[in-house]
Design an enzyme around this catalytic site. Structure first.
Site, PDB file in Angstrom:
ATOM      1  N   THR A 233     -14.339   0.861   0.905  1.00 29.25           N
ATOM      2  CA  THR A 233     -14.134   0.721  -0.138  1.00 29.25           C
ATOM      3  C   THR A 233     -13.825  -1.112   0.068  1.00 29.25           C
ATOM      4  O   THR A 233     -12.597  -1.850   0.559  1.00 29.25           O
ATOM      5  CB  THR A 233     -12.351   1.802   0.057  1.00 29.25           C
ATOM      6  OG1 THR A 233     -12.185   1.416   0.713  1.00 29.25           O
ATOM      7  CG2 THR A 233     -12.837   2.909  -0.715  1.00 29.25           C
TER       8      THR A 233
ATOM      9  N   ASN B 213      -0.438  -0.202   5.429  1.00 28.85           N
ATOM     10  CA  ASN B 213      -1.391  -1.196   6.603  1.00 28.85           C
ATOM     11  C   ASN B 213      -0.822  -2.215   5.587  1.00 28.85           C
ATOM     12  O   ASN B 213      -0.852  -3.365   6.695  1.00 28.85           O
ATOM     13  CB  ASN B 213      -2.985  -0.697   5.787  1.00 28.85           C
ATOM     14  CG  ASN B 213      -3.622  -0.071   6.562  1.00 28.85           C
ATOM     15  OD1 ASN B 213      -3.409   0.389   7.825  1.00 28.85           O
ATOM     16  ND2 ASN B 213      -5.280   0.265   6.629  1.00 28.85           N
TER      17      ASN B 213
ATOM     18  N   HIS C 119       1.720  -2.947   8.818  1.00 27.28           N
ATOM     19  CA  HIS C 119       1.627  -3.187   9.614  1.00 27.28           C
ATOM     20  C   HIS C 119       0.907  -5.156   9.859  1.00 27.28           C
ATOM     21  O   HIS C 119       1.669  -5.627  10.438  1.00 27.28           O
ATOM     22  CB  HIS C 119      -0.165  -3.160   9.787  1.00 27.28           C
ATOM     23  CG  HIS C 119       0.485  -1.544  10.013  1.00 27.28           C
ATOM     24  ND1 HIS C 119      -0.907  -0.111  10.551  1.00 27.28           N
ATOM     25  CD2 HIS C 119       1.574  -0.667  10.405  1.00 27.28           C
ATOM     26  CE1 HIS C 119      -0.139   0.839  10.208  1.00 27.28           C
ATOM     27  NE2 HIS C 119       1.435   1.010  10.584  1.00 27.28           N
TER      28      HIS C 119
ATOM     29  N   PHE D 136      18.433  -0.388  -3.612  1.00 30.54           N
ATOM     30  CA  PHE D 136      19.206  -1.581  -4.168  1.00 30.54           C
ATOM     31  C   PHE D 136      19.263  -2.985  -3.549  1.00 30.54           C
ATOM     32  O   PHE D 136      18.427  -2.679  -1.748  1.00 30.54           O
ATOM     33  CB  PHE D 136      20.342  -1.964  -4.728  1.00 30.54           C
ATOM     34  CG  PHE D 136      20.712  -2.882  -5.560  1.00 30.54           C
ATOM     35  CD1 PHE D 136      20.283  -4.037  -6.749  1.00 30.54           C
ATOM     36  CD2 PHE D 136      22.140  -3.317  -5.908  1.00 30.54           C
ATOM     37  CE1 PHE D 136      20.077  -4.527  -7.548  1.00 30.54           C
ATOM     38  CE2 PHE D 136      22.673  -3.672  -6.950  1.00 30.54           C
ATOM     39  CZ  PHE D 136      22.417  -4.688  -7.508  1.00 30.54           C
TER      40      PHE D 136
ATOM     41  N   GLY E 153      23.378  -6.946   0.802  1.00 33.91           N
ATOM     42  CA  GLY E 153      24.070  -8.505   0.065  1.00 33.91           C
ATOM     43  C   GLY E 153      25.005  -8.600   1.514  1.00 33.91           C
ATOM     44  O   GLY E 153      25.052  -8.123   2.164  1.00 33.91           O
TER      45      GLY E 153
ATOM     46  N   CYS F 130      26.321 -10.911   5.994  1.00 34.95           N
ATOM     47  CA  CYS F 130      26.073 -11.604   7.587  1.00 34.95           C
ATOM     48  C   CYS F 130      24.250 -11.747   7.199  1.00 34.95           C
ATOM     49  O   CYS F 130      23.826 -12.648   7.356  1.00 34.95           O
ATOM     50  CB  CYS F 130      25.701 -10.625   8.349  1.00 34.95           C
ATOM     51  SG  CYS F 130      26.874 -10.401   9.053  1.00 34.95           S
TER      52      CYS F 130
ATOM     53  N   ARG G  19      31.602 -10.581  -0.826  1.00 30.61           N
ATOM     54  CA  ARG G  19      31.193 -11.616  -0.452  1.00 30.61           C
ATOM     55  C   ARG G  19      29.767 -10.966  -0.493  1.00 30.61           C
ATOM     56  O   ARG G  19      28.972 -10.310   0.447  1.00 30.61           O
ATOM     57  CB  ARG G  19      31.759 -12.086   0.594  1.00 30.61           C
ATOM     58  CG  ARG G  19      32.872 -12.551   0.367  1.00 30.61           C
ATOM     59  CD  ARG G  19      33.084 -12.770   2.416  1.00 30.61           C
ATOM     60  NE  ARG G  19      33.113 -11.601   2.921  1.00 30.61           N
ATOM     61  CZ  ARG G  19      33.601 -12.160   4.331  1.00 30.61           C
ATOM     62  NH1 ARG G  19      33.827 -13.120   5.018  1.00 30.61           N
ATOM     63  NH2 ARG G  19      33.338 -10.910   4.857  1.00 30.61           N
TER      64      ARG G  19
HETATM   65  N1  NAD Z   1     -12.738   1.220   9.509  1.00 32.31           N
HETATM   66  C1  NAD Z   1     -11.642   2.533   9.706  1.00 32.31           C
HETATM   67  O1  NAD Z   1     -10.691   1.936  11.500  1.00 32.31           O
HETATM   68  C2  NAD Z   1     -10.564   2.711   8.821  1.00 32.31           C
HETATM   69  C3  NAD Z   1      -9.298   3.635   9.046  1.00 32.31           C
HETATM   70  C4  NAD Z   1      -8.553   4.308   8.231  1.00 32.31           C
HETATM   71  C5  NAD Z   1      -9.300   4.215   6.766  1.00 32.31           C
HETATM   72  N2  NAD Z   1     -10.476   3.768   6.319  1.00 32.31           N
HETATM   73  C6  NAD Z   1     -10.934   3.616   5.578  1.00 32.31           C
HETATM   74  O2  NAD Z   1     -12.443   5.043   5.168  1.00 32.31           O
HETATM   75  C7  NAD Z   1     -12.935   3.753   4.662  1.00 32.31           C
HETATM   76  C8  NAD Z   1     -14.569   3.685   5.069  1.00 32.31           C
HETATM   77  O3  NAD Z   1     -14.420   2.572   6.510  1.00 32.31           O
HETATM   78  P1  NAD Z   1     -15.314   1.974   7.183  1.00 32.31           P
HETATM   79  O4  NAD Z   1     -14.922   1.628   8.329  1.00 32.31           O
HETATM   80  O5  NAD Z   1     -16.027   3.722   7.672  1.00 32.31           O
HETATM   81  O6  NAD Z   1     -16.536   2.065   6.525  1.00 32.31           O
HETATM   82  P2  NAD Z   1     -18.010   2.349   6.184  1.00 32.31           P
HETATM   83  O7  NAD Z   1     -18.681   0.714   5.072  1.00 32.31           O
HETATM   84  O8  NAD Z   1     -18.136   1.533   8.028  1.00 32.31           O
HETATM   85  O9  NAD Z   1     -18.435   2.897   5.958  1.00 32.31           O
HETATM   86  C9  NAD Z   1     -18.551   3.744   5.467  1.00 32.31           C
HETATM   87  C10 NAD Z   1     -20.196   4.817   5.380  1.00 32.31           C
HETATM   88  O10 NAD Z   1     -20.538   5.360   4.249  1.00 32.31           O
HETATM   89  C11 NAD Z   1     -22.287   5.247   4.183  1.00 32.31           C
HETATM   90  N3  NAD Z   1     -22.611   6.001   2.595  1.00 32.31           N
HETATM   91  C12 NAD Z   1     -21.786   4.967   1.491  1.00 32.31           C
HETATM   92  N4  NAD Z   1     -22.289   5.578  -0.049  1.00 32.31           N
HETATM   93  C13 NAD Z   1     -22.051   6.769   0.658  1.00 32.31           C
HETATM   94  C14 NAD Z   1     -23.232   8.166   0.243  1.00 32.31           C
HETATM   95  N5  NAD Z   1     -23.033   7.771  -1.201  1.00 32.31           N
HETATM   96  N6  NAD Z   1     -23.408   9.010   0.801  1.00 32.31           N
HETATM   97  C15 NAD Z   1     -23.710   9.074   2.111  1.00 32.31           C
HETATM   98  N7  NAD Z   1     -23.294   8.106   3.087  1.00 32.31           N
HETATM   99  C16 NAD Z   1     -22.434   6.863   2.331  1.00 32.31           C
HETATM  100  C17 NAD Z   1     -22.298   3.982   4.381  1.00 32.31           C
HETATM  101  O11 NAD Z   1     -23.919   3.973   4.724  1.00 32.31           O
HETATM  102  C18 NAD Z   1     -21.336   3.681   6.053  1.00 32.31           C
HETATM  103  O12 NAD Z   1     -22.376   4.290   6.991  1.00 32.31           O
HETATM  104  C19 NAD Z   1     -12.765   2.614   4.136  1.00 32.31           C
HETATM  105  O13 NAD Z   1     -12.218   2.997   3.091  1.00 32.31           O
HETATM  106  C20 NAD Z   1     -11.585   2.474   4.289  1.00 32.31           C
HETATM  107  O14 NAD Z   1     -10.545   1.892   4.561  1.00 32.31           O
HETATM  108  C21 NAD Z   1     -11.043   3.103   7.749  1.00 32.31           C
END
Ligand code: NAD
Length: 356
Positions: free
Chosen positions: A5, A132, A135, A180, A183, A186, A249
């Site tokens: 994403t 996130n 963090h 809220f 205030g 401090c 205050r």
């Molecule tokens: N990378 C992390 O450590 C992490 C941690 C928590 C959440 N996320 C979330 O998880 C999601 C994936 O992250 P990521 O880093 O693994 O992404 P990435 O892009 O590395 O991996 C996604 C995978 O999905 C595959 N893909 C895409 N479209 C597809 C389809 N139609 N059918 C089958 N496979 C398909 C891609 O080929 C790719 O291998 C994101 O939303 C990310 O925010 C990632």
């Protein structure tokens, strides 16, 4: 389902890969006879699961919850530590509104010892963004402090080591409850002083410099929430900056009352702890010099105050107000809760919170 994403050019999350899989899954389950569950593990904006389900319904001609279900099950993995994090997550989070899929998913995760948290789909979708962003905020906060320390010839590593040792107020749930504005004598004073000093030394600390702005916006947000009700007579429970004290205050409730008066509202205030005759020291000076006009709005009898108002605003967390409101038999009055005095109440015709 855990496809990427990524960010688009504007920063908006690109959900096209997710929705592509919805079409593919819709196509595949057309002929399937058994119930099909899709867990969305990708980080995606609240509302994505519902849209996903609509696409699957349209493509497959099947019905959500009857033939298939889509649920949110965000993952909490860190790259480089993913396998370990998979087996030791803080919790398993499931946003699901269908009992039979919930049962299946619980069974699937039964090998994990961590707590299993079931919530609404939108809450689960929200969680990963909250994690996130928090963090990221922590990283930038520590780095801004380190820039300040370096200019002052202080080792920020030692400062932060000592800072995180306080698990009561610093690294804890304290100060993390929506409500809220802050205030008192401090927090505003010290945030302002650190910001002033940073600017004087020419250091850029945008996160810290914007804390006071964000706080003022929360007062404005409370004000907008109240005036939306279009009531003329507003009662306020709690005018001191914190329950159990009579310290006025830098109380955000005072700024809120000023705004309401400016809008022509009739404001009545009741505070369990504020009795003008007992106020002393700089607090008294502040009342006499800065808010004499507000002190005249103080009511001594909360029930009489409630008779006069259409909206009651809860501005500090005193259980006495809870009892008074709960025992009141006045159906048409609206409660606006700025401090989560009623955690059990959901938003309704007569009750709303500042952020719920
Ligand atoms: N990378 C992390 O450590 C992490 C941690 C928590 C959440 N996320 C979330 O998880 C999601 C994936 O992250 P990521 O880093 O693994 O992404 P990435 O892009 O590395 O991996 C996604 C995978 O999905 C595959 N893909 C895409 N479209 C597809 C389809 N139609 N059918 C089958 N496979 C398909 C891609 O080929 C790719 O291998 C994101 O939303 C990310 O925010 C990632």
């Amino acid at each position: 389902m855990c496809v990427g994403t990524p960010s688009s050019e504007t920063g908006e999350v690109d959900l096209s890969y997710i929705f592509k899989t919805a079409e593919e899954i819709g196509e595949i389950i057309k002929e399937k006879e058994e119930f099909h569950i899709v867990l969305i593990r990708s980080t995606s904006m609240p509302g994505t699961v519902d849209k996903y389900a609509e696409i699957v319904e349209a493509k497959s001609g099947k019905k959500r919850k009857k033939d298939f279900d889509i649920a949110s099950n965000p993952e909490f993995l860190r790259e480089g530590n993913a396998v370990n994090d998979f087996y030791n997550p803080p919790y398993t989070l499931l946003g699901c509104e269908c009992e039979s899929s919930e049962k299946t998913v619980r069974r699937m995760y039964s090998f994990l010892e961590c707590p299993f948290i079931l919530t609404s789909i939108r809450t689960a979708e929200m969680l990963k963004y909250v994690n996130n962003t928090f963090h990221a905020l922590k990283v930038d906060f520590a780095n801004e402090i380190s820039r300040f320390c370096k200019k002052k010839n202080i080792d920020s590593r030692e400062v932060i080591d000592i800072f995180i040792m306080d698990r009561k107020l610093n690294i804890s749930e304290y100060y993390l409850r929506p409500g809220f504005a802050f205030g008192g004598s401090c927090l505003p004073k010290d945030v302002k002083a650190l910001s002033y000093e940073g600017k004087k030394m020419g250091i850029n600390m945008p996160v810290i410099y914007n804390i006071m702005n964000s706080n003022e916006l929360q007062i404005e947000w409370a004000f907008q929430t109240i005036i939306k009700e279009k009531a003329t007579n507003v009662g306020v429970f709690g005018i001191s900056f914190k329950n159990g004290t009579d310290d006025l205050r830098e109380s955000p409730a005072i700024l809120l009352v000023e705004k309401l008066l400016g809008k022509g509202k009739n404001v009545y205030i009741y505070d369990e702890n504020v009795h003008l005759a007992n106020i002393i020291g700089t607090n008294k000076e502040f009342v006499e010099k800065e808010i004499k006009h507000i002190s005249t709005l103080l009511e001594s009898d909360p029930l009489k105050m409630l008779e006069k108002v259409d909206v009651v605003v809860i501005a500090n967390r005193d259980n006495a107000y809870r009892e008074i409101v709960n025992n009141l038999n006045k159906k048409e009055m609206i409660i606006i809760d700025l401090v989560n005095l009623f955690p059990e109440k959901k938003r309704s015709k007569n009750y709303r919170g500042i952020g719920w």
